[in-house]
Design an enzyme around this catalytic site. Structure first.
Site, PDB file in Angstrom:
ATOM      1  N   LYS A 162      26.014  38.332  51.535  1.00 33.56           N
ATOM      2  CA  LYS A 162      24.991  39.486  52.360  1.00 33.56           C
ATOM      3  C   LYS A 162      24.264  38.806  52.233  1.00 33.56           C
ATOM      4  CE  LYS A 162      27.091  43.877  51.872  1.00 33.56           C
ATOM      5  NZ  LYS A 162      27.257  45.267  51.240  1.00 33.56           N
ATOM      6  N   ARG A 179      22.455  47.372  48.526  1.00 28.98           N
ATOM      7  CA  ARG A 179      24.184  46.940  49.064  1.00 28.98           C
ATOM      8  C   ARG A 179      24.178  46.141  48.089  1.00 28.98           C
ATOM      9  NH1 ARG A 179      22.703  44.989  54.372  1.00 28.98           N
ATOM     10  NH2 ARG A 179      25.118  45.317  55.040  1.00 28.98           N
ATOM     11  N   GLY A 221      34.421  46.861  50.734  1.00 30.03           N
ATOM     12  CA  GLY A 221      34.880  48.364  50.285  1.00 30.03           C
ATOM     13  C   GLY A 221      34.772  47.999  48.863  1.00 30.03           C
ATOM     14  N   MET A 265      32.098  47.865  46.353  1.00 33.74           N
ATOM     15  CA  MET A 265      31.085  49.044  46.043  1.00 33.74           C
ATOM     16  C   MET A 265      30.434  49.186  47.214  1.00 33.74           C
ATOM     17  SD  MET A 265      30.274  45.786  43.094  1.00 33.74           S
ATOM     18  CE  MET A 265      30.520  44.537  43.825  1.00 33.74           C
ATOM     19  N   ARG A 312      28.892  37.836  58.111  1.00 33.49           N
ATOM     20  CA  ARG A 312      29.993  36.593  57.799  1.00 33.49           C
ATOM     21  C   ARG A 312      30.804  36.294  57.971  1.00 33.49           C
ATOM     22  NH1 ARG A 312      32.052  42.022  54.363  1.00 33.49           N
ATOM     23  NH2 ARG A 312      32.689  43.595  55.380  1.00 33.49           N
ATOM     24  N   HIS A 341      39.594  50.990  56.373  1.00 36.74           N
ATOM     25  CA  HIS A 341      40.784  50.111  55.020  1.00 36.74           C
ATOM     26  C   HIS A 341      41.797  49.155  55.273  1.00 36.74           C
ATOM     27  CE1 HIS A 341      41.731  49.865  51.280  1.00 36.74           C
ATOM     28  NE2 HIS A 341      40.357  49.224  50.458  1.00 36.74           N
ATOM     29  N   SER A 351      64.164  12.435  42.159  1.00 38.36           N
ATOM     30  CA  SER A 351      63.912  13.509  42.421  1.00 38.36           C
ATOM     31  C   SER A 351      63.233  14.862  41.225  1.00 38.36           C
ATOM     32  CB  SER A 351      64.405  13.687  43.234  1.00 38.36           C
ATOM     33  OG  SER A 351      64.343  15.304  43.500  1.00 38.36           O
ATOM     34  N   CYS A 376      62.021  17.841  43.982  1.00 39.41           N
ATOM     35  CA  CYS A 376      62.820  19.016  44.803  1.00 39.41           C
ATOM     36  C   CYS A 376      62.914  20.828  44.188  1.00 39.41           C
ATOM     37  CB  CYS A 376      64.339  18.591  44.963  1.00 39.41           C
ATOM     38  SG  CYS A 376      65.057  18.020  43.365  1.00 39.41           S
ATOM     39  N   TYR A 404      57.051  12.558  48.533  1.00 37.98           N
ATOM     40  CA  TYR A 404      57.926  13.588  49.261  1.00 37.98           C
ATOM     41  C   TYR A 404      58.080  14.586  48.481  1.00 37.98           C
ATOM     42  CZ  TYR A 404      62.467  13.063  47.475  1.00 37.98           C
ATOM     43  OH  TYR A 404      64.155  12.904  47.259  1.00 37.98           O
TER      44      TYR A 404
END
Ligand code: ADP
Ligand code: MG
Ligand code: MG
Length: 885
Positions: free
Chosen positions: A27, A97, A106, A108, A353, A468, A778, A845, A865
């Site tokens: 902020k 703030r 939300g 603080m 933001r 909220h 694998s 896998c 992979y």
């Protein structure tokens, strides 16, 4: 650590900027940046996050030089504004703030109008010529300060406010007269005196230090800690405190306060999107006290509201806001979430933001911004959290299903969810252990975060799209319907009633559709999601950036098709035993297992052969041109046997054998520790006829596909649970023997590889020897994790929580690969395997194949992979691209 603790901003200048988020919090850094951009920002200063750290390192004391720095900053602001902090005639007021590095919505609370007391409130009244405004501000200040700083329950004040409104016969706060507000202020102060035995603090400096301490103190409150835990935010980061001169949205009809997104956070559309309230302050918009109004005419239409939009009520300010948000987007090159206040027709920016958004919106915005030339493709990919794609892949409601809609409200977070209704977060936590739940609340608050986390979806009776519940649900990727004013909740008796008199009690099942706002009685069938063109485009870009190939774990035709549709480049694991469980063949499987001799087994296997062949044929056909890895039978045999008496009787009847025979064989086959018992290639060693049948089914199916469609099957036969070179040597011979037989019979030449799973520590350590036989590895990371930790995946759930709480495990090692330990075994196996066989094919896998953090490791480890469940294929594609960017 430097010894500068305070950074000022205001009047077009700032000591900080947006690159200083670690020090100034998000902020503070962005307030400084907006100032530098020449945007209208009320002057203020930021106390750094280092002070928070100092505060907790030093027994909640502040650095000694802090006071002087603050005094100097206040003096500078006084000069800019032309008012004095604490002055009786011309008081300067502040907001206090919090602001940490990562936004914690939300978490603080903010204190507004700080500096007001019995005397300065008169000064403010005189100076503004608006006594009502002054007392409205004072009563708000007392409320917020008492709640946040004195820890006084805000419920006390709500009762007083409600009583006053009833007494005067008014409904909203704005209807309260100046006398009413003055009376309320008195009652507030009395109540505080009564409860705390102290007067409400009148000294402005005392108020300021109280608020500063409260912000730092709140860093360690329970909800902040919970939020950090859920979001992996280190507590060492600390919060900054922003002290900013007040601007007032509650000065009358030419004042307002609002929040807006520079693009629609739900669907990503390029349109300003937000809510505002005339004659209001601070968080009135998100608190759900009054119904917020849409900023744009378009938004008003979409929400079906008849309240005047800002575009209509304040056209000049609206134009200025549009201009500013466009500047901000160009500057930050991302969608912005902004907060602003209008004081007497002058616009002030209070926050910006990068806005939170749904996965759907994130994809659209990223793709649009590439098209607009704001960002490049790499950046677009970087911006998408692979895990969040899960939201897009979530099912939606089947439109053909008959539904009983009991109401419609705001589509606050998309996706469909269904579950049992609960009315508190505690109940949600309790009930969710065994059932899917939908949390129903009047509105949510930070205390509800845990409850929201365990719920399938959230329904609130109040609150807008920026409430909220809406913001948090979108962040969590949970469906949410908010502002459902058609329901009346009785939280105590645990039921809600709709306008039409339908009663829904705790435990009743409802379905919510967060994409259109429908609330539906009962459970509704869901459908596979439909992926947008933007999504496909972005995934295409991702494919261009990744090295890892992505395969899927699948064994049914449906799963194979889903995998292909999601972009899988092959099957990395086809578990043949899953086919054994099919209703029509389990009896032959049981016959085979129960047989006491070779003859008996062969008889049963002969029945299974054509069935397996059909399965493989289907899979090979769908996966044409792509590799398919088939694992030979792996689990302990007794898993297939009947265990309950009733089942045993049925099986005996079906097979025409004695019940006692089934019981005896069951007992003979029982193992104390089956996961480490007679399973994997050990079955193939003791019962070669089983693997022989499977190999035959595979080769016959491959020949068939080759003949019918003239296409080669890229076949990989995988032998599980190998610990020694000898095992694979023996089984390889067996497979090759079958291959030659099938080739001779079918007059055909087949291409294929034979490889092994690496899922035992010994196999990893002996990988050089094993690779002399195996053409591919694998990594079976589920078993490799079990056997490396000596930890049972099936039994550890009960204590894994304790291990995580005690900090022994940061993450569940079955969900996210233990890079340090298990990862080391993988690295060893890769190095040793490659030393023997340069072109050794490498894959994984286990479950980890779909986990983004694990994928980053597999990329680094040099695998070819990863293979994961079909629905996670897009997540893996994106994670693999990010790993390589
Ligand atoms: P959060 O982090 O919860 O968003 P903020 O610090 O942004 O909390 O404060 C919440 C709201 O308080 C802001 O959106 C704004 O409306 C109001 N507010 C904060 N500072 C000021 C100020 N200096 N003047 C007027 N209103 C303010
Ligand atoms: Mg807040
Ligand atoms: Mg804010």
């Amino acid at each position: 650590m430097t010894d500068k603790y305070v950074y000022s901003f205001g009047d077009g200048k700032a000591e900080g900027d947006s690159s200083m988020k670690n020090l100034l919090g998000g902020k503070g850094a962005n307030l400084a940046e907006m100032c530098k951009m020449g945007l209208p920002v009320p002057p203020g200063f930021t106390i750094t996050t280092e002070v928070c750290d100092f505060y907790y390192q030093n027994n909640q004391q502040f650095p000694s030089s802090l006071n002087l720095e603050i005094e100097n900053s206040i003096a500078a602001i006084e000069k800019i504004i032309g008012a004095k902090f604490g002055d009786i005639d011309n008081p300067l007021l502040f907001s206090v703030r919090s602001g940490s590095r990562a936004s914690m919505p939300g978490m603080m609370d903010t204190v507004l109008n700080l500096g007001l007391n019995d005397k300065t409130v008169i000064g403010l009244a005189n100076k503004s010529g608006n006594r009502r405004f002054a007392f409205d501000s004072y009563r708000r200040f007392i409320q917020m300060y008492s709640d946040v700083v004195l820890g006084f329950d805000h419920y006390n004040f709500e009762v007083i406010m409600d009583e006053k409104k009833q007494e005067l016969g008014v409904v909203t706060d704005t209807e309260l007269s100046v006398e009413a507000l003055e009376g309320i202020v008195e009652l507030f102060k009395q109540k505080i005196k009564e409860e705390t035995k102290k007067d409400f603090p009148q000294d402005a400096k005392e108020q300021l230090w109280g608020a500063i301490s409260a912000v730092f103190f709140s860093w360690m409150n329970e909800r902040a800690i919970t939020y950090r835990e859920l979001n992996n935010i280190p507590s060492a980061w600390g919060t900054a405190v922003n002290i900013q001169s007040m601007v007032f949205g509650n000065m009358g009809e030419t004042s307002a306060t609002g929040v807006a997104f520079s693009r629609n956070p739900s669907n990503g559309n390029k349109e300003l999107y937000g809510e505002y309230l005339i004659n209001a302050q601070g968080e009135d918009v998100v608190a759900g006290i009054r119904t917020p109004q849409s900023i744009t005419i378009n938004g008003k239409k979409q929400s079906g509201s008849d309240l005047i939009s800002m575009e209509e009520s304040m056209p000049k300010i609206f134009a200025e806001l549009v201009n500013i948000y466009q500047k901000l987007e160009l500057h930050y090159k991302d969608m912005q979430d902004i907060e602003f206040t209008v004081q007497n027709n002058k616009l002030w920016m209070l926050q910006t933001r990068n806005g939170k958004r749904t996965a759907h919106a994130a994809v659209k915005i990223a793709v649009d911004m590439v098209k607009e030339g704001l960002i490049d493709k790499k950046e677009a990919i970087r911006r998408i959290d692979p895990e969040s794609l899960d939201q897009l892949l979530h099912p939606t409601l089947d439109p053909k299903a008959k539904v009983k809609i009991i109401g419609n409200a705001l589509p606050a977070s998309p996706g469909a969810a269904c579950g049992m209704v609960v009315f508190s977060s505690q109940d949600a936590e309790k009930k969710s252990e065994s059932k899917k739940v939908i949390l129903v609340r009047l509105e949510t608050s930070p205390e509800d975060i845990k409850g929201m986390h365990v719920s399938e979806g959230i329904l609130t009776a109040r609150g807008g799209m920026t409430s909220h519940a809406a913001v948090v649900a979108r962040g969590m990727g949970k469906p949410c319907v908010s502002g459902a004013s058609f329901i009346q909740i009785d939280h105590n008796a645990k039921f809600f009633t709709t306008q039409d008199g339908i009663i829904v009690k705790e435990g009743d099942v409802i379905t919510i559709n967060g994409s259109n706002g429908d609330v539906i009685l009962g459970e509704v069938p869901t459908l596979k999601p439909n992926l947008s063109d933007d999504f496909k485009l972005l995934m295409g870009w991702a494919d261009g950036f990744r090295k890892l190939k992505i395969r899927a774990n699948a064994e049914t035709a449906l799963d194979c098709q889903t995998a292909r549709d999601f972009g899988a480049e092959g099957i990395g694991l086809c578990r043949t035993e899953h086919m054994f469980f099919n209703e029509d063949r389990i009896i032959s499987v049981r016959e085979m297992i129960l047989a006491e001799d070779l003859e008996g087994r062969k008889k049963a296997l002969a029945k299974l052969l054509p069935m397996q062949e059909r399965d493989f044929f289907q899979i090979f056909k769908i996966m044409a041109g792509l590799p398919v890895t088939i694992r030979l039978l792996d689990p302990p045999l007794h898993e297939f046997l009947p265990h309950k008496d009733q089942e045993i009787i049925e099986v005996a009847n079906q097979l025409g054998v004695e019940i006692d025979y089934v019981k005896r064989r069951n007992a003979q086959l029982k193992e104390e520790n089956p996961m480490l018992g007679h399973r994997g290639c050990r079955l193939g060693i003791s019962y070669p006829e089983i693997y022989e049948m499977q190999a035959r089914a595979i080769f016959e199916a491959a020949s068939e596909v080759k003949k019918q469609y003239n296409q080669d099957v890229l076949l990989e036969i995988m032998i599980p649970l190998v610990a020694t070179k000898k095992e694979i040597e023996i089984l390889k011979k067996l497979i090759i023997k079958v291959e030659l037989e099938v080739e001779a019979k079918q007059k055909i030449k087949l291409n294929y590889l034979i490889g092994t799973m690496i899922e035992l520590p010994r196999a990893a350590l002996m990988a050089d020897e094993i690779a002399s036989e195996a053409e591919f590895f694998s990594f079976g990371t589920n078993d490799l994790t079990q056997t490396t930790f000596g930890l049972s995946r099936d039994d550890s759930a009960g204590f894994l929580g304790h291990y995580q709480n005690a900090g022994i495990f940061k993450k569940d090692p079955f969900a996210e690969l233990d890079v340090d330990g298990v990862g080391q075994l993988i690295e060893i196996a890769v190095a040793k395997g490659k030393a023997t066989r340069k072109n050794l094919k490498l894959g994984i896998c286990g479950e980890h194949g779909g986990n983004p953090n694990s994928i980053y490791f597999f990329h680094k480890a040099g695998l070819d992979y990863v293979s994961c469940s079909p629905y996670r294929v897009p997540i893996a594609r994106l994670a693999a691209a990010k790993a390589n960017i």
